[in-house]
Design an enzyme around this catalytic site. Structure first.
Site, PDB file in Angstrom:
ATOM      1  N   SER A  71       0.397  -0.698   0.013  1.00 10.70           N
ATOM      2  CA  SER A  71      -0.677   0.057   0.017  1.00 10.70           C
ATOM      3  C   SER A  71       0.795   1.659  -0.318  1.00 10.70           C
ATOM      4  CB  SER A  71      -1.097   0.353   1.595  1.00 10.70           C
ATOM      5  OG  SER A  71      -2.078  -0.820   0.616  1.00 10.70           O
ATOM      6  N   LYS A  74       0.091   3.356  -2.723  1.00  7.88           N
ATOM      7  CA  LYS A  74      -0.966   4.687  -3.294  1.00  7.88           C
ATOM      8  C   LYS A  74      -0.621   5.837  -3.372  1.00  7.88           C
ATOM      9  CE  LYS A  74      -4.340   1.310  -0.767  1.00  7.88           C
ATOM     10  NZ  LYS A  74      -4.207   0.354  -0.684  1.00  7.88           N
ATOM     11  N   SER A 119      -6.418   3.499   3.493  1.00 10.75           N
ATOM     12  CA  SER A 119      -5.400   2.465   2.808  1.00 10.75           C
ATOM     13  C   SER A 119      -6.849   1.356   2.379  1.00 10.75           C
ATOM     14  CB  SER A 119      -5.166   1.491   3.711  1.00 10.75           C
ATOM     15  OG  SER A 119      -4.076   0.692   2.516  1.00 10.75           O
ATOM     16  N   ARG A 251       4.961  -1.916  12.818  1.00  8.50           N
ATOM     17  CA  ARG A 251       5.559  -0.869  12.015  1.00  8.50           C
ATOM     18  C   ARG A 251       5.447   0.659  13.057  1.00  8.50           C
ATOM     19  NH1 ARG A 251       1.290  -1.846   7.475  1.00  8.50           N
ATOM     20  NH2 ARG A 251       0.006  -2.486   9.554  1.00  8.50           N
TER      21      ARG A 251
END
Length: 266
Positions: A71, A74, A119, A251
């Site tokens: 993602s 994006k 997302s 993350r």
């Protein structure tokens, strides 16, 4: 001649002193190692100080290894959609197709801002199909994005296709975005930078995007972005192995701990 030489020496010394003024120079990779070991994560991380051209990294051997962008794609997908006019701006409504995807924030109408924030994969798949393979291929190559290979399906290539990007390449791409040096209009670059904001205080602004390649055996996680403060900008990227949902949560957690440790969010 002596005066010119002296002046030249002073300029060189000043430039060198400027180069060593980075806050990153106060730390070593061992500072980062402690954070990663505490979270028991196999990963790499780098942060780059633009003003002082200084970098601090963890597990640098992995920084040039390329992985699916997931993602994080994006970011560029948003700019391509704007540039090709398949979407007018960040406020244009993209109607939900009524397919339940088990995420409440996905199961509703979106605009570009909400789709990036949550997302929403289906939105970007729809945008990619409207962009089409020819235009997508053109812009990915024009941006020199990763290995520039969009094979694998126009609406899934960034999830389990052939495109790959390294942590160092993520930094290079973000730097070009920050400086408005990508081959898109300045307006469209500014729109994407605005919708990338994830945290903003009186002291700093963080623009970033997560990524999680879930559709492959060896799952990979990303968190890429930059923090602006004190008239400077610091670009960061974490790339990590993901074995379960708890790992995925780390993350942003790890990056947050690092930015805090480096005194950038204080």
């Amino acid at each position: 001649m002596k005066i010119l030489l002296s002046f030249s020496l002073l300029v060189t010394l000043f430039a060198c002193s400027e180069q060593t003024n980075s806050i990153l120079n106060k730390y070593t990779s061992s500072d980062l190692e402690q954070i990663f070991e505490s979270q028991q994560i196999n990963a790499c991380f780098t942060i780059y100080d633009l003003k002082n051209d200084a970098k601090l990294s963890y597990n640098p051997e992995r920084l040039d290894s390329a992985y699916l962008p997931a993602s994080t794609f994006k970011i560029i997908n948003s700019m391509i959609a704007l540039e090709t006019k398949v979407i007018k701006d960040e406020n244009e409504i993209i109607k939900w197709d009524s397919i339940d995807r088990s995420y409440a924030n996905w199961n509703k109408d979106q605009n570009l801002k909400s789709a990036l924030k949550y997302s929403a994969v289906w939105v970007y798949q729809e945008l990619a199909r409207k962009i089409g393979e020819e235009k997508m291929n053109y812009w990915v190559k024009a941006c020199n994005y990763g290995n520039r290979n969009i094979n694998g399906g126009i609406d899934i290539f960034w999830l389990n296709g052939d495109i790959r990007i390294s942590a160092n390449q993520q930094i290079d791409f973000l730097k070009k975005l920050y400086l408005n040096q990508l081959p898109f209009s300045q307006k469209n670059q500014e729109i994407v930078k605005e919708i990338m904001i994830v945290d903003q205080t009186a002291t700093y602004t963080i623009r970033a995007k997560t990524g999680w390649a879930m559709r492959i055996n060896n799952q990979i996680g990303w968190y890429v972005g930059y923090i602006e403060r004190d008239k400077n900008v610091y670009f960061f990227t974490i790339n990590m192995d993901i074995k379960n949902y708890d790992d995925a949560e780390k993350r942003k957690l790890i990056v947050s701990k690092i930015l805090d440790h480096l005194q950038l969010t204080k």
